[in-house]
Design a protein around this motif. Sequence first.
Motif, PDB file in Angstrom:
ATOM      1  N   ASP A 136       0.511  -1.152   0.232  1.00 41.91           N
ATOM      2  CA  ASP A 136       0.259  -0.249  -0.133  1.00 41.91           C
ATOM      3  C   ASP A 136       0.377   1.356  -0.226  1.00 41.91           C
ATOM      4  OD1 ASP A 136      -2.335   1.885   0.341  1.00 41.91           O
ATOM      5  OD2 ASP A 136      -1.622   2.283   2.230  1.00 41.91           O
ATOM      6  N   HIS A 137       0.343   2.401  -0.310  1.00 41.62           N
ATOM      7  CA  HIS A 137       1.165   3.302  -0.421  1.00 41.62           C
ATOM      8  C   HIS A 137       0.340   4.510   0.334  1.00 41.62           C
ATOM      9  CE1 HIS A 137       2.502   2.360  -4.066  1.00 41.62           C
ATOM     10  NE2 HIS A 137       3.431   3.337  -4.024  1.00 41.62           N
ATOM     11  N   VAL A 138       0.664   4.220   1.079  1.00 45.61           N
ATOM     12  CA  VAL A 138       0.344   5.295   2.479  1.00 45.61           C
ATOM     13  C   VAL A 138      -0.705   6.580   2.221  1.00 45.61           C
ATOM     14  CG1 VAL A 138       0.512   5.888   4.739  1.00 45.61           C
ATOM     15  CG2 VAL A 138       1.520   4.290   4.512  1.00 45.61           C
ATOM     16  N   ARG A 166       8.907   5.516   4.284  1.00 45.66           N
ATOM     17  CA  ARG A 166       7.498   5.935   4.786  1.00 45.66           C
ATOM     18  C   ARG A 166       6.507   6.190   4.311  1.00 45.66           C
ATOM     19  NH1 ARG A 166      11.699  10.848   4.760  1.00 45.66           N
ATOM     20  NH2 ARG A 166      11.990  10.176   1.867  1.00 45.66           N
ATOM     21  N   GLU A 167       6.235   6.357   2.803  1.00 42.32           N
ATOM     22  CA  GLU A 167       5.339   5.611   1.932  1.00 42.32           C
ATOM     23  C   GLU A 167       4.331   3.966   1.855  1.00 42.32           C
ATOM     24  OE1 GLU A 167       2.400   7.018  -1.218  1.00 42.32           O
ATOM     25  OE2 GLU A 167       2.825   7.621   1.476  1.00 42.32           O
ATOM     26  N   LEU A 168       5.487   2.985   2.118  1.00 41.76           N
ATOM     27  CA  LEU A 168       4.920   1.476   1.528  1.00 41.76           C
ATOM     28  C   LEU A 168       5.110   0.527   2.935  1.00 41.76           C
ATOM     29  CD1 LEU A 168       7.555   1.353  -1.965  1.00 41.76           C
ATOM     30  CD2 LEU A 168       4.894   2.474  -1.442  1.00 41.76           C
ATOM     31  N   LEU A 169       3.949  -0.279   2.630  1.00 39.23           N
ATOM     32  CA  LEU A 169       3.044  -0.858   3.656  1.00 39.23           C
ATOM     33  C   LEU A 169       2.682  -2.737   3.404  1.00 39.23           C
ATOM     34  CD1 LEU A 169       1.008   0.683   6.644  1.00 39.23           C
ATOM     35  CD2 LEU A 169       3.874  -0.065   6.530  1.00 39.23           C
ATOM     36  N   ALA A 170       3.448  -3.387   3.784  1.00 40.96           N
ATOM     37  CA  ALA A 170       2.893  -4.743   2.923  1.00 40.96           C
ATOM     38  C   ALA A 170       1.353  -4.810   4.118  1.00 40.96           C
ATOM     39  CB  ALA A 170       4.159  -6.044   3.655  1.00 40.96           C
ATOM     40  N   ALA A 178      -9.963  -1.734  -0.200  1.00 43.31           N
ATOM     41  CA  ALA A 178     -11.371  -0.523   0.213  1.00 43.31           C
ATOM     42  C   ALA A 178     -10.560   0.703   0.659  1.00 43.31           C
ATOM     43  CB  ALA A 178     -11.190  -1.797   2.070  1.00 43.31           C
ATOM     44  N   LYS A 179      -9.390   1.461   1.065  1.00 44.71           N
ATOM     45  CA  LYS A 179      -9.123   2.241   1.041  1.00 44.71           C
ATOM     46  C   LYS A 179      -8.907   2.712   0.010  1.00 44.71           C
ATOM     47  CE  LYS A 179      -4.861   4.451   2.633  1.00 44.71           C
ATOM     48  NZ  LYS A 179      -3.005   4.343   1.851  1.00 44.71           N
ATOM     49  N   HIS A 195      -4.880   2.912  14.624  1.00 42.91           N
ATOM     50  CA  HIS A 195      -5.663   4.322  13.842  1.00 42.91           C
ATOM     51  C   HIS A 195      -4.513   5.104  14.656  1.00 42.91           C
ATOM     52  CE1 HIS A 195      -9.967   3.630  13.539  1.00 42.91           C
ATOM     53  NE2 HIS A 195      -9.654   2.856  13.024  1.00 42.91           N
ATOM     54  N   CYS A 196      -4.038   5.545  15.434  1.00 40.90           N
ATOM     55  CA  CYS A 196      -2.817   5.883  15.883  1.00 40.90           C
ATOM     56  C   CYS A 196      -1.760   5.936  14.665  1.00 40.90           C
ATOM     57  CB  CYS A 196      -2.568   5.850  16.817  1.00 40.90           C
ATOM     58  SG  CYS A 196      -3.305   6.239  18.341  1.00 40.90           S
ATOM     59  N   ASP A 197      -0.880   4.630  14.951  1.00 37.39           N
ATOM     60  CA  ASP A 197       0.219   4.814  13.840  1.00 37.39           C
ATOM     61  C   ASP A 197      -0.410   5.191  11.813  1.00 37.39           C
ATOM     62  OD1 ASP A 197       2.903   3.419  13.416  1.00 37.39           O
ATOM     63  OD2 ASP A 197       2.046   2.240  11.917  1.00 37.39           O
ATOM     64  N   TYR A 198      -1.372   4.421  11.805  1.00 35.19           N
ATOM     65  CA  TYR A 198      -1.712   4.771  10.486  1.00 35.19           C
ATOM     66  C   TYR A 198      -1.738   7.327  10.659  1.00 35.19           C
ATOM     67  CZ  TYR A 198      -4.415   6.097   6.643  1.00 35.19           C
ATOM     68  OH  TYR A 198      -4.712   6.259   5.337  1.00 35.19           O
ATOM     69  N   VAL A 199      -1.946   7.694  11.168  1.00 37.00           N
ATOM     70  CA  VAL A 199      -3.076   9.285  10.914  1.00 37.00           C
ATOM     71  C   VAL A 199      -0.996   9.780  11.156  1.00 37.00           C
ATOM     72  CG1 VAL A 199      -4.833   8.815  11.903  1.00 37.00           C
ATOM     73  CG2 VAL A 199      -3.160   9.375  13.461  1.00 37.00           C
ATOM     74  N   ARG A 200      -0.123   9.189  11.704  1.00 41.87           N
ATOM     75  CA  ARG A 200       1.234   9.148  12.194  1.00 41.87           C
ATOM     76  C   ARG A 200       1.482   8.713  10.548  1.00 41.87           C
ATOM     77  NH1 ARG A 200       5.904   6.809  12.787  1.00 41.87           N
ATOM     78  NH2 ARG A 200       4.728   4.431  13.531  1.00 41.87           N
ATOM     79  N   ARG A 201       1.598   8.116  10.465  1.00 44.20           N
ATOM     80  CA  ARG A 201       2.299   7.493   9.432  1.00 44.20           C
ATOM     81  C   ARG A 201       1.998   8.523   8.266  1.00 44.20           C
ATOM     82  NH1 ARG A 201       5.636   2.436   8.351  1.00 44.20           N
ATOM     83  NH2 ARG A 201       5.266   1.158  10.089  1.00 44.20           N
ATOM     84  N   TYR A 202       0.942   8.355   8.010  1.00 45.99           N
ATOM     85  CA  TYR A 202       0.088   9.428   6.253  1.00 45.99           C
ATOM     86  C   TYR A 202       0.664  10.841   7.104  1.00 45.99           C
ATOM     87  CZ  TYR A 202      -3.359  11.582   3.381  1.00 45.99           C
ATOM     88  OH  TYR A 202      -4.171  12.098   1.930  1.00 45.99           O
ATOM     89  N   VAL A 203       0.834  11.556   7.844  1.00 47.32           N
ATOM     90  CA  VAL A 203       1.037  12.821   8.007  1.00 47.32           C
ATOM     91  C   VAL A 203       2.694  13.103   8.108  1.00 47.32           C
ATOM     92  CG1 VAL A 203       1.051  14.649   9.266  1.00 47.32           C
ATOM     93  CG2 VAL A 203      -0.397  13.873   9.741  1.00 47.32           C
ATOM     94  N   ARG A 204       3.082  11.431   8.180  1.00 45.62           N
ATOM     95  CA  ARG A 204       4.849  11.949   7.591  1.00 45.62           C
ATOM     96  C   ARG A 204       4.541  11.517   6.047  1.00 45.62           C
ATOM     97  NH1 ARG A 204       8.694   6.962   8.792  1.00 45.62           N
ATOM     98  NH2 ARG A 204      10.473   8.006   8.980  1.00 45.62           N
TER      99      ARG A 204
END
Length: 228
Positions: A136-138, A166-170, A178-179, A195-204
């Motif tokens: 996934d591209h965050v 930063r941008e890629l997650l398996a 769905a995303k 949720h917390c880790d996801y939004v942190r990654r997204y903003v990062r």
Amino acid sequence: MRDLSRLAAAACTLVLAVSGATPAQAAGSSRTSPDEQRILDLLGQARIVGDIDYQPGYDRDCDPGGCVFGEPWTDDHDGPKGRNGCTTREDVLLMQMKDIEMRWGSRCRIYEARLRDPYSGERMTWRDDGYFISIDHVYPLARAWHGGAWAWPLRKRIAFANDVRRELLAVSARTNQAKEADGPADWLPPWRRSHCDYVRRYVRVAVAWDLPLTTADADAVRRVAATC
């Protein structure tokens, strides 16, 4: 003056008694947790816009005239793990899966490994679920294109699409589909613990690549951060 102090203390005691909280809990409830503060600090560096305007020309497929982020999972990029002989997809799997056994004679191809989908919490193995593991591209590529990547030189777009740090997650293919191209205002992982880790990654990612968050996305990030 003493009477006023006694009245204030009594009122405070009554509020605590009704809420069931101790004085220490009441004081702590107004504090910002370290995780929340990290997210808010990142958000303070982000570029926030009312909306992301549509820009023509986005095409992820490599049809004639398309492929605006380069060939998917190319090894020919300028970022970490670039030109190391493995595709970006292989690099991400090797970085994020656990208990890895390699195929005989290969330094890139996995024979067996384990993954816990960071979006759903689902436990997966390469042997059973390899076809159902996506990268996934965050910060979604389409969203990045409309948010400013349309004006970047091609090599920068290729570096962004292959940013393994930063941008890629398996993740599982199901949660990746769905995303789609949504931001935090419209999509959060089904596994609430992430949720917390996801939004942190997204903003990062947004801060690192100077990509925007919409006002709605920023509001959603703040709501999640308050629970961290």
